[in-house]
Design a protein around this motif. Structure first.
Motif, PDB file in Angstrom:
ATOM      1  N   PRO A 275       0.824  -1.207   0.000  1.00  0.00           N
ATOM      2  CA  PRO A 275       0.000   0.000   0.000  1.00  0.00           C
ATOM      3  C   PRO A 275       0.853   1.250   0.000  1.00  0.00           C
ATOM      4  O   PRO A 275       1.931   1.260   0.548  1.00  0.00           O
ATOM      5  CB  PRO A 275      -0.803  -0.114   1.294  1.00  0.00           C
ATOM      6  CG  PRO A 275       0.019  -0.996   2.166  1.00  0.00           C
ATOM      7  CD  PRO A 275       0.794  -1.906   1.260  1.00  0.00           C
ATOM      8  N   ARG A 276       0.323   2.253  -0.604  1.00  0.00           N
ATOM      9  CA  ARG A 276       1.015   3.536  -0.624  1.00  0.00           C
ATOM     10  C   ARG A 276       0.850   4.231   0.716  1.00  0.00           C
ATOM     11  O   ARG A 276      -0.203   4.190   1.331  1.00  0.00           O
ATOM     12  CB  ARG A 276       0.424   4.403  -1.738  1.00  0.00           C
ATOM     13  CG  ARG A 276       0.810   5.868  -1.651  1.00  0.00           C
ATOM     14  CD  ARG A 276       0.111   6.624  -2.755  1.00  0.00           C
ATOM     15  NE  ARG A 276       0.134   8.034  -2.514  1.00  0.00           N
ATOM     16  CZ  ARG A 276      -0.492   8.913  -3.284  1.00  0.00           C
ATOM     17  NH1 ARG A 276      -1.198   8.506  -4.300  1.00  0.00           N
ATOM     18  NH2 ARG A 276      -0.411  10.197  -3.018  1.00  0.00           N
ATOM     19  N   SER A 277       1.906   4.906   1.175  1.00  0.00           N
ATOM     20  CA  SER A 277       1.815   5.683   2.407  1.00  0.00           C
ATOM     21  C   SER A 277       0.911   6.881   2.180  1.00  0.00           C
ATOM     22  O   SER A 277       1.096   7.625   1.216  1.00  0.00           O
ATOM     23  CB  SER A 277       3.200   6.162   2.842  1.00  0.00           C
ATOM     24  OG  SER A 277       4.011   5.071   3.127  1.00  0.00           O
ATOM     25  N   GLU A 278      -0.062   7.071   3.076  1.00  0.00           N
ATOM     26  CA  GLU A 278      -1.038   8.126   2.902  1.00  0.00           C
ATOM     27  C   GLU A 278      -0.605   9.401   3.588  1.00  0.00           C
ATOM     28  O   GLU A 278       0.437   9.478   4.192  1.00  0.00           O
ATOM     29  CB  GLU A 278      -2.393   7.664   3.429  1.00  0.00           C
ATOM     30  CG  GLU A 278      -2.896   6.429   2.684  1.00  0.00           C
ATOM     31  CD  GLU A 278      -4.352   6.546   2.346  1.00  0.00           C
ATOM     32  OE1 GLU A 278      -5.041   7.352   2.980  1.00  0.00           O
ATOM     33  OE2 GLU A 278      -4.783   5.851   1.430  1.00  0.00           O
ATOM     34  N   GLY A 279      -1.462  10.391   3.551  1.00  0.00           N
ATOM     35  CA  GLY A 279      -1.138  11.667   4.161  1.00  0.00           C
ATOM     36  C   GLY A 279      -0.506  12.587   3.135  1.00  0.00           C
ATOM     37  O   GLY A 279      -0.719  12.473   1.948  1.00  0.00           O
TER      38      GLY A 279
ATOM     39  N   LEU B  76       8.733  10.896  12.422  1.00  0.00           N
ATOM     40  CA  LEU B  76       9.218  11.402  11.146  1.00  0.00           C
ATOM     41  C   LEU B  76       9.919  10.288  10.381  1.00  0.00           C
ATOM     42  O   LEU B  76      10.535   9.392  10.973  1.00  0.00           O
ATOM     43  CB  LEU B  76      10.197  12.552  11.367  1.00  0.00           C
ATOM     44  CG  LEU B  76       9.637  13.815  12.016  1.00  0.00           C
ATOM     45  CD1 LEU B  76      10.767  14.800  12.306  1.00  0.00           C
ATOM     46  CD2 LEU B  76       8.584  14.471  11.128  1.00  0.00           C
ATOM     47  N   ALA B  77       9.819  10.339   9.070  1.00  0.00           N
ATOM     48  CA  ALA B  77      10.549   9.386   8.222  1.00  0.00           C
ATOM     49  C   ALA B  77      12.040   9.490   8.510  1.00  0.00           C
ATOM     50  O   ALA B  77      12.589  10.591   8.631  1.00  0.00           O
ATOM     51  CB  ALA B  77      10.269   9.683   6.748  1.00  0.00           C
ATOM     52  N   GLY B  78      12.696   8.348   8.634  1.00  0.00           N
ATOM     53  CA  GLY B  78      14.119   8.308   8.957  1.00  0.00           C
ATOM     54  C   GLY B  78      14.388   8.012  10.415  1.00  0.00           C
ATOM     55  O   GLY B  78      15.524   7.669  10.783  1.00  0.00           O
TER      56      GLY B  78
ATOM     57  N   ARG C 244      14.414   5.206   1.963  1.00  0.00           N
ATOM     58  CA  ARG C 244      13.161   5.097   1.204  1.00  0.00           C
ATOM     59  C   ARG C 244      12.048   5.893   1.889  1.00  0.00           C
ATOM     60  O   ARG C 244      11.266   6.591   1.250  1.00  0.00           O
ATOM     61  CB  ARG C 244      12.770   3.627   1.066  1.00  0.00           C
ATOM     62  CG  ARG C 244      11.433   3.402   0.322  1.00  0.00           C
ATOM     63  CD  ARG C 244      10.339   3.100   1.345  1.00  0.00           C
ATOM     64  NE  ARG C 244       9.053   2.906   0.710  1.00  0.00           N
ATOM     65  CZ  ARG C 244       8.079   3.819   0.696  1.00  0.00           C
ATOM     66  NH1 ARG C 244       8.277   4.992   1.254  1.00  0.00           N
ATOM     67  NH2 ARG C 244       6.926   3.566   0.122  1.00  0.00           N
ATOM     68  N   ALA C 245      11.975   5.801   3.232  1.00  0.00           N
ATOM     69  CA  ALA C 245      10.971   6.570   3.960  1.00  0.00           C
ATOM     70  C   ALA C 245      11.231   8.069   3.826  1.00  0.00           C
ATOM     71  O   ALA C 245      10.296   8.864   3.650  1.00  0.00           O
ATOM     72  CB  ALA C 245      10.965   6.150   5.432  1.00  0.00           C
ATOM     73  N   LEU C 246      12.492   8.477   3.887  1.00  0.00           N
ATOM     74  CA  LEU C 246      12.852   9.893   3.777  1.00  0.00           C
ATOM     75  C   LEU C 246      12.399  10.504   2.453  1.00  0.00           C
ATOM     76  O   LEU C 246      12.041  11.687   2.397  1.00  0.00           O
ATOM     77  CB  LEU C 246      14.360  10.057   3.915  1.00  0.00           C
ATOM     78  CG  LEU C 246      14.933  10.412   5.276  1.00  0.00           C
ATOM     79  CD1 LEU C 246      16.448  10.412   5.235  1.00  0.00           C
ATOM     80  CD2 LEU C 246      14.422  11.776   5.724  1.00  0.00           C
ATOM     81  N   LEU C 247      12.439   9.718   1.373  1.00  0.00           N
ATOM     82  CA  LEU C 247      12.042  10.245   0.070  1.00  0.00           C
ATOM     83  C   LEU C 247      10.624  10.795   0.099  1.00  0.00           C
ATOM     84  O   LEU C 247      10.293  11.716  -0.664  1.00  0.00           O
ATOM     85  CB  LEU C 247      12.140   9.144  -0.998  1.00  0.00           C
ATOM     86  CG  LEU C 247      13.524   8.849  -1.562  1.00  0.00           C
ATOM     87  CD1 LEU C 247      13.450   7.724  -2.567  1.00  0.00           C
ATOM     88  CD2 LEU C 247      14.115  10.103  -2.211  1.00  0.00           C
TER      89      LEU C 247
ATOM     90  N   ALA D  21       8.862   3.108   5.702  1.00  0.00           N
ATOM     91  CA  ALA D  21       7.815   3.863   5.027  1.00  0.00           C
ATOM     92  C   ALA D  21       7.395   5.001   5.953  1.00  0.00           C
ATOM     93  O   ALA D  21       7.412   4.851   7.174  1.00  0.00           O
ATOM     94  CB  ALA D  21       6.611   2.978   4.694  1.00  0.00           C
ATOM     95  N   ALA D  22       7.042   6.120   5.376  1.00  0.00           N
ATOM     96  CA  ALA D  22       6.638   7.262   6.180  1.00  0.00           C
ATOM     97  C   ALA D  22       5.311   6.987   6.879  1.00  0.00           C
ATOM     98  O   ALA D  22       4.558   6.098   6.492  1.00  0.00           O
ATOM     99  CB  ALA D  22       6.519   8.513   5.303  1.00  0.00           C
ATOM    100  N   ARG D  23       5.053   7.747   7.911  1.00  0.00           N
ATOM    101  CA  ARG D  23       3.823   7.596   8.692  1.00  0.00           C
ATOM    102  C   ARG D  23       2.597   7.753   7.800  1.00  0.00           C
ATOM    103  O   ARG D  23       2.509   8.677   6.992  1.00  0.00           O
ATOM    104  CB  ARG D  23       3.800   8.657   9.792  1.00  0.00           C
ATOM    105  CG  ARG D  23       2.556   8.654  10.657  1.00  0.00           C
ATOM    106  CD  ARG D  23       2.675   9.723  11.726  1.00  0.00           C
ATOM    107  NE  ARG D  23       2.666  11.059  11.150  1.00  0.00           N
ATOM    108  CZ  ARG D  23       1.561  11.779  10.952  1.00  0.00           C
ATOM    109  NH1 ARG D  23       0.390  11.273  11.279  1.00  0.00           N
ATOM    110  NH2 ARG D  23       1.641  12.987  10.453  1.00  0.00           N
ATOM    111  N   ASN D  24       1.612   6.844   7.951  1.00  0.00           N
ATOM    112  CA  ASN D  24       0.376   6.955   7.186  1.00  0.00           C
ATOM    113  C   ASN D  24      -0.864   6.869   8.063  1.00  0.00           C
ATOM    114  O   ASN D  24      -1.980   6.955   7.572  1.00  0.00           O
ATOM    115  CB  ASN D  24       0.306   5.886   6.091  1.00  0.00           C
ATOM    116  CG  ASN D  24       0.407   4.474   6.653  1.00  0.00           C
ATOM    117  OD1 ASN D  24      -0.279   4.118   7.614  1.00  0.00           O
ATOM    118  ND2 ASN D  24       1.270   3.666   6.063  1.00  0.00           N
ATOM    119  N   GLY D  25      -0.690   6.684   9.383  1.00  0.00           N
ATOM    120  CA  GLY D  25      -1.822   6.676  10.293  1.00  0.00           C
ATOM    121  C   GLY D  25      -2.511   5.341  10.448  1.00  0.00           C
ATOM    122  O   GLY D  25      -3.415   5.211  11.282  1.00  0.00           O
TER     123      GLY D  25
END
Length: 521
Positions: free
Chosen positions: A68-72, A329-331, A416-419, A354-358
């Motif tokens: 799934p794609r990270s949302e937000g 935060l991502a990273g 990857r999350a930082l991107l 992956a960055a935060r998506n809730g």
């Protein structure tokens, strides 16, 4: 724009639209001036990027997951998160130096120069002042290890780790000096050998056995802190030894307040030292007990699924309560303890990939030892005890707007999350030995298009000319002409990090613009 340099000849890229199949129709290549690499561009839209599901993906077989794609706002925003910066770093530095001055000043004021008129007096005086310094540095070390959220916020785990390493070396020297000088001083006045005097101190003086045991632990920690020795030790064993510094604090307490010339008498100096001990203990309890307890009761994180990314890499998807309120935060990384048989007693640091998506969190872990191998067998529903988030390896701690990211192996996870949170226009250099070692490639290809990122896969042995030429000052400047104006994020094997930092510094990148992921404290 996605690029694929390689030192091993032509390799086809893969177009995300065809699910990873060969995409020669979308390729265009040309040879660079030094013929060291080839470059490929892939065009077109990505129809099946990531599905937005309410739960993590379930793989039909290892490696066949649709992520799934990270949302937000992460995937679509044109600006990164608000910058944080180390607000209180200089205040903490000032307080630490003031504390050291306060620890030594009473000895200085109470010791007239005329009293240092013999070998015994000089040796014991030097031993006492080195003991005061060692006692204070021990408190500082434990404070740096306390994981207190205020220190993490003001200073950051990476800087705390560097301070911890530097203070540890000084503490090692101060403890050895204290023991050697005190024993030598008493041996001189009693006309005994060094070993004979040490035996007398152990036999006849209260709390001296604990003091010598504390000194022994500090020496052991000093030796195991040497890089090549530490790398040879299992992480669990090294971590257990590291926690023994708390025992040093307890073992040295009685000796310090029984024989310390400025501490055994009631008064403001003794009260001040007891207050410092109390503050450090409170910081440890708050950072290592209370804060994790509150965090885990609030979020109640569990394993949702384990997905194979490659033969030796897995992704662990996690769910919990109120994840939409999780401030991460991502990273950044957490310390994870999986509460299942054979794993509950080990805690390891892993970054989010992956960055935060809730809705869910994800770790991407390379299998390198017994503990990470066991993680493959985690069952959905397994409870997880975690603490964090930690680290300043984030877009919020950048200096400028542009970024260069250099990753090696599984170090791609926080990159990857930082991107998702860095402003568009970044450059990513991903170093791998073979194409099969490239992790999360479909996600990287999609993010490269979505975030306008120039993506270079540098494939080959460290001895191959392509990788060797790219990770040099000249190679990096050719790859990124505005290199000195960008923040650089590095994550990967130590050899790659050292080589990259050396090249970046020679290329003129200021040290404050170089960010490294650190997980030690």
């Amino acid at each position: 724009m996605t690029t694929w340099p390689t030192s091993t000849g032509h390799r086809s890229g893969s177009d995300p639209r065809d699910g990873g199949q060969q995409a020669s129709a979308y390729e265009r290549s040309y040879r660079t001036d030094d013929s060291a690499v080839r470059r490929y561009r892939m065009a077109g839209s990505t129809a099946d990027r990531y599905r937005t599901e309410d739960s993590p993906p379930r793989a039909a077989r290892p490696g066949s997951v649709t992520r799934p794609r990270s949302e937000g706002t992460a995937a679509t925003s044109t600006e990164g998160p608000a910058r944080r910066g180390p607000v209180g770093r200089w205040l903490v530095v000032l307080l630490l130096w003031a504390g050291l001055l306060a620890a030594v000043l009473p000895w200085w004021l109470e010791t007239p120069p005329a009293s240092l008129n013999s070998q015994f007096a000089s040796l014991t005086a030097a031993g006492r002042i080195s003991g005061l310094i060692a006692g204070y540095l021990l408190l500082v070390q434990v404070l740096l290890m306390s994981r207190l959220r205020l220190l993490e916020r003001w200073i950051g785990t990476e800087q705390l780790s560097r301070w911890h390493r530097d203070v540890g070396g000084t503490l090692f020297v101060a403890v050895l000096a204290h023991v050697a000088l005190i024993v030598a001083g008493y041996a001189a006045v009693e006309r005994k050998s060094f070993l004979g005097e040490a035996t007398t101190l152990l036999r006849d003086y209260e709390h001296m056995v604990g003091a010598f045991a504390a000194a022994g632990i500090v020496v052991l920690l000093g030796f195991t802190g040497v890089r090549f020795i530490r790398n040879a030790l299992p992480y669990e064993f090294w971590h257990f030894l590291h926690l023994s510094s708390y025992a040093v604090l307890l073992l040295g307490f009685g000796h310090q307040f029984t024989y310390g010339q400025q501490l055994f008498r009631p008064g403001p100096v003794r009260t001040g030292w007891i207050a410092m001990y109390a503050l450090v203990v409170v910081a440890v309890l708050a950072g290592r007990v209370l804060s994790p307890l509150v965090f885990n009761l609030r979020y109640r994180i569990r394993v949702a699924d384990v997905v194979a990314e490659s033969p030796d890499t897995i992704s662990i998807y996690l769910t919990g309560r109120k994840l939409d309120r999780l401030n991460v935060l991502a990273g950044q990384f957490f310390r994870w303890r999986f509460l299942s048989a054979g794993r509950w007693w080990q805690s390891h640091p892993f970054s989010l990939s992956a960055a935060r998506n809730g809705r869910w969190l994800r770790l991407t872990v390379k299998v390198v030892g017994g503990h990470t191998a066991e993680l493959r067998r985690l069952r959905p529903g397994t409870r997880v005890w975690t603490s964090g988030p930690c680290g300043t390896f984030t877009a919020a701690h950048r200096v400028g707007e542009g970024a260069l990211l250099i990753a090696g192996g599984s170090g791609i996870a926080p990159i990857r999350a930082l991107l998702e949170e860095l402003p568009p226009g970044a450059v990513l250099v991903y170093r791998a030995s073979t194409p099969n070692d490239v992790l999360l490639r479909r996600e990287l290809d999609w993010l490269a298009q979505a975030r306008e990122t120039e993506l270079w896969y540098v494939i080959g042995s460290r001895h191959d000319p392509g990788p060797q030429q790219i990770l040099t000052p000249r190679g990096l400047r050719r790859l990124v002409p505005d290199l000195t104006e960008r923040d650089v994020y590095l994550c990967g094997p130590q050899g790659l990090i050292r080589e990259s930092v050396r090249a970046l510094r020679k290329a003129g990148v200021p040290r404050r613009q170089i960010h490294q992921a650190t997980f030690e404290l």
